[in-house]
Design a protein around this motif. Sequence first.
Motif, PDB file in Angstrom:
ATOM      1  N   TYR A  99     -20.376 -28.190 -53.664  1.00 25.12           N
ATOM      2  CA  TYR A  99     -20.954 -29.501 -53.336  1.00 25.12           C
ATOM      3  C   TYR A  99     -19.845 -30.558 -53.279  1.00 25.12           C
ATOM      4  CZ  TYR A  99     -23.539 -33.848 -53.766  1.00 25.12           C
ATOM      5  OH  TYR A  99     -24.015 -35.128 -53.564  1.00 25.12           O
ATOM      6  N   ASP A 100     -18.923 -30.530 -54.243  1.00 26.00           N
ATOM      7  CA  ASP A 100     -17.796 -31.469 -54.265  1.00 26.00           C
ATOM      8  C   ASP A 100     -16.950 -31.330 -53.009  1.00 26.00           C
ATOM      9  OD1 ASP A 100     -18.473 -32.425 -56.834  1.00 26.00           O
ATOM     10  OD2 ASP A 100     -17.109 -31.011 -57.831  1.00 26.00           O
ATOM     11  N   LEU A 101     -16.683 -30.092 -52.601  1.00 30.24           N
ATOM     12  CA  LEU A 101     -15.857 -29.855 -51.423  1.00 30.24           C
ATOM     13  C   LEU A 101     -16.525 -30.407 -50.163  1.00 30.24           C
ATOM     14  CD1 LEU A 101     -14.560 -26.267 -52.243  1.00 30.24           C
ATOM     15  CD2 LEU A 101     -13.340 -28.446 -52.499  1.00 30.24           C
ATOM     16  N   LYS A 102     -17.830 -30.235 -50.052  1.00 29.08           N
ATOM     17  CA  LYS A 102     -18.566 -30.800 -48.917  1.00 29.08           C
ATOM     18  C   LYS A 102     -18.501 -32.330 -48.962  1.00 29.08           C
ATOM     19  CE  LYS A 102     -21.698 -26.919 -48.371  1.00 29.08           C
ATOM     20  NZ  LYS A 102     -23.018 -26.382 -48.589  1.00 29.08           N
ATOM     21  N   TYR A 103     -18.584 -32.864 -50.162  1.00 30.80           N
ATOM     22  CA  TYR A 103     -18.525 -34.315 -50.355  1.00 30.80           C
ATOM     23  C   TYR A 103     -17.187 -34.873 -49.858  1.00 30.80           C
ATOM     24  CZ  TYR A 103     -18.699 -38.820 -52.830  1.00 30.80           C
ATOM     25  OH  TYR A 103     -18.697 -40.159 -53.152  1.00 30.80           O
ATOM     26  N   ILE A 104     -16.075 -34.265 -50.280  1.00 33.10           N
ATOM     27  CA  ILE A 104     -14.772 -34.808 -49.873  1.00 33.10           C
ATOM     28  C   ILE A 104     -14.514 -34.625 -48.381  1.00 33.10           C
ATOM     29  CG2 ILE A 104     -13.701 -34.695 -52.157  1.00 33.10           C
ATOM     30  CD1 ILE A 104     -12.168 -32.200 -51.176  1.00 33.10           C
ATOM     31  N   VAL A 105     -15.003 -33.523 -47.817  1.00 34.29           N
ATOM     32  CA  VAL A 105     -14.843 -33.306 -46.375  1.00 34.29           C
ATOM     33  C   VAL A 105     -15.589 -34.389 -45.599  1.00 34.29           C
ATOM     34  CG1 VAL A 105     -15.500 -31.739 -44.475  1.00 34.29           C
ATOM     35  CG2 VAL A 105     -14.328 -30.848 -46.497  1.00 34.29           C
ATOM     36  N   SER A 106     -16.715 -34.854 -46.153  1.00 37.00           N
ATOM     37  CA  SER A 106     -17.490 -35.906 -45.475  1.00 37.00           C
ATOM     38  C   SER A 106     -16.867 -37.292 -45.634  1.00 37.00           C
ATOM     39  CB  SER A 106     -18.931 -35.919 -45.999  1.00 37.00           C
ATOM     40  OG  SER A 106     -18.993 -36.486 -47.295  1.00 37.00           O
ATOM     41  N   LYS A 107     -15.934 -37.442 -46.561  1.00 38.30           N
ATOM     42  CA  LYS A 107     -15.365 -38.764 -46.861  1.00 38.30           C
ATOM     43  C   LYS A 107     -13.920 -38.939 -46.412  1.00 38.30           C
ATOM     44  CE  LYS A 107     -19.131 -39.829 -49.146  1.00 38.30           C
ATOM     45  NZ  LYS A 107     -20.135 -40.703 -48.553  1.00 38.30           N
ATOM     46  N   LEU A 108     -13.183 -37.840 -46.276  1.00 33.79           N
ATOM     47  CA  LEU A 108     -11.758 -37.924 -45.970  1.00 33.79           C
ATOM     48  C   LEU A 108     -11.442 -37.319 -44.602  1.00 33.79           C
ATOM     49  CD1 LEU A 108     -10.267 -36.779 -49.423  1.00 33.79           C
ATOM     50  CD2 LEU A 108     -10.612 -39.127 -48.607  1.00 33.79           C
ATOM     51  N   ASN A 109     -10.424 -37.865 -43.951  1.00 36.00           N
ATOM     52  CA  ASN A 109      -9.982 -37.274 -42.680  1.00 36.00           C
ATOM     53  C   ASN A 109      -9.029 -36.113 -42.973  1.00 36.00           C
ATOM     54  OD1 ASN A 109      -7.229 -38.212 -42.889  1.00 36.00           O
ATOM     55  ND2 ASN A 109      -7.854 -40.197 -42.055  1.00 36.00           N
ATOM     56  N   ASP A 110      -8.562 -35.447 -41.944  1.00 37.09           N
ATOM     57  CA  ASP A 110      -7.740 -34.239 -42.120  1.00 37.09           C
ATOM     58  C   ASP A 110      -6.460 -34.502 -42.923  1.00 37.09           C
ATOM     59  OD1 ASP A 110      -9.625 -32.764 -40.757  1.00 37.09           O
ATOM     60  OD2 ASP A 110      -8.531 -32.772 -38.855  1.00 37.09           O
ATOM     61  N   ASN A 111      -5.747 -35.589 -42.610  1.00 35.15           N
ATOM     62  CA  ASN A 111      -4.525 -35.915 -43.343  1.00 35.15           C
ATOM     63  C   ASN A 111      -4.819 -36.213 -44.813  1.00 35.15           C
ATOM     64  OD1 ASN A 111      -2.703 -35.637 -41.200  1.00 35.15           O
ATOM     65  ND2 ASN A 111      -3.062 -37.731 -40.514  1.00 35.15           N
ATOM     66  N   GLU A 112      -5.898 -36.921 -45.058  1.00 32.74           N
ATOM     67  CA  GLU A 112      -6.287 -37.257 -46.426  1.00 32.74           C
ATOM     68  C   GLU A 112      -6.672 -36.004 -47.208  1.00 32.74           C
ATOM     69  OE1 GLU A 112      -7.989 -41.675 -45.232  1.00 32.74           O
ATOM     70  OE2 GLU A 112      -9.344 -39.952 -45.273  1.00 32.74           O
ATOM     71  N   LEU A 113      -7.356 -35.077 -46.532  1.00 34.89           N
ATOM     72  CA  LEU A 113      -7.719 -33.820 -47.190  1.00 34.89           C
ATOM     73  C   LEU A 113      -6.482 -33.019 -47.588  1.00 34.89           C
ATOM     74  CD1 LEU A 113     -10.775 -32.662 -45.062  1.00 34.89           C
ATOM     75  CD2 LEU A 113     -10.767 -33.086 -47.528  1.00 34.89           C
ATOM     76  N   ILE A 114      -5.495 -32.997 -46.723  1.00 34.75           N
ATOM     77  CA  ILE A 114      -4.252 -32.287 -47.047  1.00 34.75           C
ATOM     78  C   ILE A 114      -3.609 -32.904 -48.282  1.00 34.75           C
ATOM     79  CG2 ILE A 114      -1.892 -31.837 -46.248  1.00 34.75           C
ATOM     80  CD1 ILE A 114      -3.154 -31.579 -43.377  1.00 34.75           C
ATOM     81  N   LEU A 115      -3.514 -34.232 -48.305  1.00 36.48           N
ATOM     82  CA  LEU A 115      -2.954 -34.911 -49.485  1.00 36.48           C
ATOM     83  C   LEU A 115      -3.783 -34.627 -50.729  1.00 36.48           C
ATOM     84  CD1 LEU A 115      -2.008 -38.417 -48.034  1.00 36.48           C
ATOM     85  CD2 LEU A 115      -0.431 -36.685 -48.922  1.00 36.48           C
ATOM     86  N   PHE A 116      -5.091 -34.775 -50.594  1.00 31.72           N
ATOM     87  CA  PHE A 116      -6.002 -34.583 -51.724  1.00 31.72           C
ATOM     88  C   PHE A 116      -5.857 -33.189 -52.328  1.00 31.72           C
ATOM     89  CE2 PHE A 116     -10.060 -33.529 -53.675  1.00 31.72           C
ATOM     90  CZ  PHE A 116     -10.300 -34.647 -54.460  1.00 31.72           C
ATOM     91  N   LYS A 117      -5.747 -32.189 -51.481  1.00 25.54           N
ATOM     92  CA  LYS A 117      -5.655 -30.812 -51.966  1.00 25.54           C
ATOM     93  C   LYS A 117      -4.328 -30.513 -52.650  1.00 25.54           C
ATOM     94  CE  LYS A 117      -9.251 -29.013 -49.041  1.00 25.54           C
ATOM     95  NZ  LYS A 117      -9.661 -28.081 -48.010  1.00 25.54           N
ATOM     96  N   ASN A 118      -3.355 -31.432 -52.554  1.00 22.26           N
ATOM     97  CA  ASN A 118      -2.104 -31.291 -53.299  1.00 22.26           C
ATOM     98  C   ASN A 118      -2.237 -31.743 -54.748  1.00 22.26           C
ATOM     99  OD1 ASN A 118      -0.031 -30.179 -51.528  1.00 22.26           O
ATOM    100  ND2 ASN A 118      -0.439 -31.978 -50.277  1.00 22.26           N
ATOM    101  N   LEU A 119      -3.334 -32.432 -55.066  1.00 23.39           N
ATOM    102  CA  LEU A 119      -3.594 -32.797 -56.458  1.00 23.39           C
ATOM    103  C   LEU A 119      -3.982 -31.547 -57.247  1.00 23.39           C
ATOM    104  CD1 LEU A 119      -5.782 -36.002 -55.948  1.00 23.39           C
ATOM    105  CD2 LEU A 119      -3.534 -35.941 -57.061  1.00 23.39           C
ATOM    106  N   SER A 120      -3.711 -31.552 -58.534  1.00 21.77           N
ATOM    107  CA  SER A 120      -4.155 -30.442 -59.379  1.00 21.77           C
ATOM    108  C   SER A 120      -5.683 -30.391 -59.370  1.00 21.77           C
ATOM    109  CB  SER A 120      -3.645 -30.624 -60.811  1.00 21.77           C
ATOM    110  OG  SER A 120      -4.270 -31.756 -61.392  1.00 21.77           O
TER     111      SER A 120
END
Length: 162
Positions: A20-41
């Motif tokens: 559910y969280d992953l679907k949430y972030i995909v709906s809120k962030l663009n591709d570049n933001e998702l790449i950055l976000f996924k670099n967080l622990s």
Amino acid sequence: MLFYRIKQFILYINAKPTEYDLKYIVSKLNDNELILFKNLSMHEQKHCINVAKDVEKICYNKKINSSYLIKIALLHDIGKIKGNLNIIDKSILVILDYLSKGKIRKFNSVKKINIYYNHGKIGADILKKYGYNKRFLYLIENHHNIIDDEELDIIKFCDNKN
């Protein structure tokens, strides 16, 4: 405060985003933001998602357009990607900060201490390269600073809660 920090440690020790969280972030962030976000622990990702969901609730109750602040909440700790600050490191730094009343800040030549205290500025510098406006970068950079600002207060409240 101590019991809150212990509870926070226990919640985040094995935290990771749900489907559910992953679907949430995909709906809120663009591709570049998702790449950055996924670099967080994983625990930082979960923390940022929890902050964003709380921001969304507050904005709904105050009838404020939330999409802008949700994105900020999801990216507010992005500066932490520049250092390997795991949950143990963060816990030790929180304790040392508390015991020293913030005096360990002067040792910011130590990378982990620098990331702990300056991740807002580091995150704003990272995001500057992506063309965000000054207000967006200001809120990222100052999410731990004491400044009277309604949007910043929402981010700080939700960040401190999580």
